[in-house]
Design a protein around this motif. Structure first.
Motif, mmCIF file in Angstrom:
data_model
loop_
_atom_site.group_PDB
_atom_site.id
_atom_site.type_symbol
_atom_site.label_atom_id
_atom_site.label_comp_id
_atom_site.label_asym_id
_atom_site.label_seq_id
_atom_site.Cartn_x
_atom_site.Cartn_y
_atom_site.Cartn_z
ATOM 1 N N GLY A 260 -30.123 77.345 67.129
ATOM 2 C CA GLY A 260 -30.854 77.463 68.382
ATOM 3 C C GLY A 260 -30.667 78.850 68.963
ATOM 4 O O GLY A 260 -30.158 79.749 68.309
ATOM 5 N N SER A 261 -31.094 79.019 70.221
ATOM 6 C CA SER A 261 -31.000 80.319 70.878
ATOM 7 C C SER A 261 -29.954 80.274 71.979
ATOM 8 O O SER A 261 -30.021 79.425 72.871
ATOM 9 N N TYR A 262 -28.974 81.175 71.903
ATOM 10 C CA TYR A 262 -27.905 81.267 72.901
ATOM 11 C C TYR A 262 -27.064 79.989 72.971
ATOM 12 O O TYR A 262 -26.500 79.679 74.002
ATOM 13 N N GLU A 263 -26.955 79.256 71.881
ATOM 14 C CA GLU A 263 -26.130 78.054 71.845
ATOM 15 C C GLU A 263 -25.030 78.261 70.816
ATOM 16 O O GLU A 263 -25.304 78.680 69.694
ATOM 17 N N LYS A 264 -23.775 77.941 71.177
ATOM 18 C CA LYS A 264 -22.644 78.129 70.275
ATOM 19 C C LYS A 264 -22.389 76.846 69.489
ATOM 20 O O LYS A 264 -22.283 75.760 70.066
ATOM 21 N N HIS A 265 -22.303 77.003 68.170
ATOM 22 C CA HIS A 265 -22.092 75.842 67.301
ATOM 23 C C HIS A 265 -21.073 76.187 66.229
ATOM 24 O O HIS A 265 -20.997 77.323 65.746
ATOM 25 N N TRP B 19 -23.431 81.940 67.181
ATOM 26 C CA TRP B 19 -24.590 81.868 68.069
ATOM 27 C C TRP B 19 -25.467 83.103 67.915
ATOM 28 O O TRP B 19 -25.002 84.149 67.459
ATOM 29 N N THR C 258 -30.314 84.626 80.138
ATOM 30 C CA THR C 258 -30.957 83.308 80.249
ATOM 31 C C THR C 258 -31.577 83.083 81.621
ATOM 32 O O THR C 258 -32.380 82.156 81.795
#
Length: 914
Positions: free
Chosen positions: A70-75, A116, A885
């Motif tokens: 995704g965008s700007y999401e930490k996984h 991310w 964001t």
């Protein structure tokens, strides 16, 4: 740029892969709709820079895994594995490949790697380009990053309020010391003090420029500082090396000293950032937004420069160091003719539709230093464009060392020039329209006394360390010495090759001691030695060693400055008789200490400075009569008025309006010269075309004849096997701006390039040669991009209105006691300190700097270069950053306001209100 302005530029051989998975990843990272068809409507296109930069090194497998972020999401890899239905190890491997390539961040948090993606710029594109392995394997990534701002930049014109742009200028902190309205987020030290982990990397913008062969001379190494999570990522993926906070501060200081400014990525929220860039206006892609598109609001700080005109002395240091050409030199004097008084840009993206006709596409080559109505004549007419007003004011304040340092920015031989310069600055001085010009050269001579005493001699600090690169300078006259000096300042390993046994060229061998004592030349050469320049004396390049052999020894570039050290003959009968010399040969023998017999009467043929020098030298070697004969009338003589007066005072007879027909001889020895009357020297167009009355002749007896009618260039075999070309007059062909010859690694300057001239012209050419050689020996640098063309224009002196000025007469130094007309010692004295104070007060202070209040980005670089506290930063905005964001609604609001302004302006214009 032309039609390529808003298109991606591809290097030869690029072939698109059309990878749909990579395109989907590019769309996701660009926050496009997730199900958009790759390459279709609403999608990025196959030749868009966002796709191209990923396609180079991202495989379908990497893209597939990356799409789960995704965008700007930490996984974590485990979370991605669960989404994708593949093993955690596989997903971690692909995510690490993405991170190493630069398509996502990775940080270790509580023992787990989190990944991310972020925005394209500032972010992903810099990360990709900062991986030097990528640059080597996929140079297309540099083209893509360069294209992004050029293609997308116009869309952002006027869209960002001040303080909210993707990048933000942070003022040099010393420029805002004591500023009552400053905020913590505007102090560069805040960002370093709030972090504990730091790294440094190459500048991604300059890397781009280098790959494309468009470098501006500002190099990429160790320029960008990362902090916190970005530093962790850069260190882990090999993009940067870890440094301490103290090292980070030292990098900032070095950048400031070298004319660079600070910018930060402005997407982490107010008062936060993960990096500090050290930027130049000619290489930085962010600064291009301001300079090419005039979209200054997108990057500016809350400050702008303000000039105190009363304190400003138009030295030009602020103008030369302004990254966006927002400063220009103008005039301070009132005038009866029109004068430019305001240079602020009025047509801006704030309330105008911003299309290509309003862009400054050539901003890297068309910067200007002076307003149309001109500036101080002294700086304009000096071939080296020294800040004359500046060093006069520093001398007036007793700041002699600083005055010397200001002179040395352009002229490494100030003590020499204080004695032999032809003083074009004085000839142009506005004060000369009132009474007598300011004694500029005498002031310089006084200041330069600091160089002659080892106790007060100061060796300048080197700006860089490029000691791994060797450069050869051929010839040790003023051009060669100047080139070597400026290359040594940049830290190059420089060797001067000189065929004579002593360095200095014609300064040492061609000018008699009563004009330039050799101790003065040696003192200034000693500074160049102490900068690390090696002198190889008695070595003639082309004879003792060839250019090919020097290349094999590791020399990367050459500066040819062999001067015009040979005499020129008349081509008349009797010239081979015993007792006939060329002026150059005569002076060389005298300066070498050879015994020169000029007993009896001597005739000197010629009317230039060399002729006067030869005549005065002859008068010191003989008790007989010395006469000068020249074609020109007294008013037309090319020799300086000062030298002519000194010759007359020493009893030398000057006979104007005569040209030699033949030299009379008897038994092979000279007996005299037959002259004919010269009626005119130049034709109506000002060309040399003498007309004689052949019936009006005189035979003048003489025991010796010294011919000083020109100088010749002695090339030998220096250029053997090269592509360098010579003109009909035997000067070498070189580019007027870069001094590059037909042989790519050979540059040339001074008399061998321009023809016989003056030391200050050669010194100016030497500095320009050093600038070109620096660019040439470094990878990917252009010889012209970002280069100051040094085009100056003097103000209208006739229109100057002088209301009040010091009416003290011009000060003149006393001659030294005990030095008579027959001595080869220099009998000219130096002004006293009291006289210096009187003379400096005579300067009218013609020039002053002007500021384009819109174009100024508020970096503060100008304030660090000013020695007079004449330019300051003033806080005129109050814009703070916004997290990426949260940026969209702010931008939309700004765009709505802008559209309203544009519409309102059109209505007012339609109804004649503006």
């Amino acid at each position: 740029m032309g039609s390529q302005t808003t298109k991606m530029i591809f290097p030869p051989g690029y072939v698109c892969r059309y990878d749909e998975q990579v395109m989907r990843l590019a769309n996701m990272m660009g926050r496009k709709k997730p199900n958009v068809r790759p390459g279709g409507k609403g999608s990025l296109q196959w030749d868009d820079p966002e796709y191209v930069i990923l396609e180079a090194g991202v495989t379908s497998e990497m893209a597939e895994v990356g799409l789960c972020l995704g965008s700007y999401e930490k996984h974590s890899a485990a979370e991605v594995a669960k989404k994708l239905g593949k093993s955690e190890d596989y997903c971690h491997e692909q995510l690490m490949k993405l991170a190493v390539y630069g398509a996502c961040f990775v940080n270790r948090v509580e023992g787990v790697d989190l990944f991310w993606t972020e925005t394209w710029i500032p972010g992903t594109m810099e990360m990709i380009v900062n991986n030097m392995d990528n640059i080597e394997k996929y140079p297309i990534v540099a083209y893509a990053m360069e294209a992004y701002g050029r293609v997308r930049g116009p869309l952002s014109s006027g869209a960002f309020p001040v303080g909210v742009g993707l990048m933000r200028v942070i003022p040099i902190e010393s420029a805002i010391d004591g500023e009552s309205r400053k905020a913590g987020y505007e102090e560069i030290s805040k960002y370093l003090n709030e972090n504990d982990l730091f790294s440094v990397s190459n500048c991604s913008c300059r890397t781009d420029r280098e790959v494309m062969g468009e470098g501006c001379g500002h190099l990429k190494e160790d320029m960008c500082i990362q902090m916190g999570h970005a530093a962790e990522y850069y260190i882990r993926t090999g993009r940067g090396r870890q440094i301490t906070r103290e090292e980070a501060f030292a990098i900032l200081k070095r950048a400031e000293e070298n004319g660079l400014m600070h910018e930060i990525p402005n997407t982490d929220g107010p008062g936060h950032t993960h990096a500090i860039c050290n930027c130049c206006g000619c290489g930085c892609l962010s600064m291009r937004t301001a300079t090419m598109f005039k979209n200054v609001d997108m990057i500016r700080s809350n400050y702008r420069a303000v000039v105190d005109r009363e304190k400003c002395v138009a030295c030009g240091r602020c103008v030369e160091n302004c990254p966006v050409n927002a400063l220009k030199l103008g005039q301070k004097l009132c005038s009866s003719t029109p004068v430019v008084t305001d240079i602020t840009t009025r047509i801006t993206p704030r309330d105008e539709v911003w299309e290509e006709d309003k862009w400054n596409e050539e901003y890297r080559t068309n910067r200007e230093n002076v307003v149309d109505s001109g500036t101080a004549p002294c700086k304009t007419n000096c071939p080296a464009h020294i800040g004359v007003q500046g060093y006069i004011k520093l001398a007036a304040q007793g700041r002699y060392q600083e005055a010397l340092e200001l002179i040395r920015l352009e002229n490494p031989l100030p003590a020499v020039c204080g004695r032999i310069c032809n003083r074009r600055c004085e000839q142009a001085c506005t004060r000369g329209e009132v009474d007598s010009p300011v004694a500029i050269d005498e002031i310089k001579k006084y200041v330069a006394q600091l160089e002659l005493d080892p106790a007060t001699r100061k060796i300048p600090e080197k700006r860089h360390d490029y000691s791994d690169k060797k450069i050869a300078v051929i010839g040790s006259g003023p051009a060669g010495l100047s080139c070597a000096y400026f290359l040594a300042l940049d830290g190059y390993q420089v060797t001067i090759f000189e065929k004579e046994e002593k360095p200095g060229g014609m300064l040492t061998l061609g000018i008699p001691g009563f004009r330039l004592e050799k101790a003065v030349v040696e003192a200034e050469i000693q500074i160049i030695r102490e900068l690390g320049v090696e002198f190889r004396m008695g070595v003639e390049v082309g004879k003792d060693v060839t250019l090919t052999q020097l290349r094999q020894e590791g020399y990367r570039g050459f500066y040819v400055a062999i001067g015009a050290s040979g005499g020129r003959k008349l081509g008349i009968l009797g010239e081979e008789a015993e007792g006939v010399f060329t002026g150059i040969d005569c002076l060389k023998r005298i300066n070498r200490g050879d015994v020169v017999d000029l007993s009896g009467n001597t005739i000197v043929i010629g009317g230039g400075n060399v002729a006067v020098d030869a005549a005065r030298a002859a008068a010191r070697l003989s008790q007989g009569e010395v006469r000068m004969y020249c074609l020109e009338s007294r008013e037309e003589m090319p020799a300086s008025e000062e030298e002519i007066q000194e010759a007359l005072e020493e009893g030398i007879h000057i006979c104007n309006g005569y040209g030699p027909v033949r030299i009379a001889e008897s038994g092979g020895k000279v007996e005299g010269v037959l002259f004919q009357k010269c009626l005119s020297v130049f034709d109506e167009a000002g060309r040399f075309a003498p007309v004689f009355d052949e019936t009006d002749t005189i035979l003048v007896p003489a025991d010796h004849v010294v011919v000083t009618v020109g100088q010749s260039i002695q090339w030998g075999d220096l250029l053997e096997g090269t592509k360098a070309e010579l003109r009909r007059n035997n000067t070498i062909v070189a580019d007027a701006l870069t001094y590059q010859t037909g042989e790519a690694d050979v540059f040339a300057g001074g008399d061998c390039c321009s023809g016989p001239g003056f030391a200050i012209d050669a010194i100016a050419a030497g500095k320009q040669g050093a600038i070109s050689l620096h660019r040439f020996v470094q990878n990917g640098q252009s010889l012209v991009i970002g280069r100051d063309r040094r085009i100056y224009k003097e103000l209208d002196k006739k229109g100057a209105v002088l209301e009040e000025y010091d009416r003290t007469p011009r000060q003149r130094p006393d001659n030294l006691d005990g030095v008579g007309h027959r001595s080869f010692a220099d009998g000219r004295g130096v002004l006293t300190e009291e006289q210096i104070q009187k003379e400096t007060a005579r300067c009218l202070g013609c020039g002053a700097t002007m500021v384009d209040e819109y174009m100024c980005v508020g970096c503060g670089q100008c304030t660090t270069k000013c020695k007079f506290d004449a330019i300051h930063l003033e806080r005129v905005y109050d814009g703070a950053g916004v997290e990426f964001t949260e940026m969209k609604p702010v931008v939309i609001k700004q765009m709505v306001k802008r559209k309203g302004k544009i519409a309102f302006k059109k209505i007012k214009k339609k109804f004649g209100a503006v």
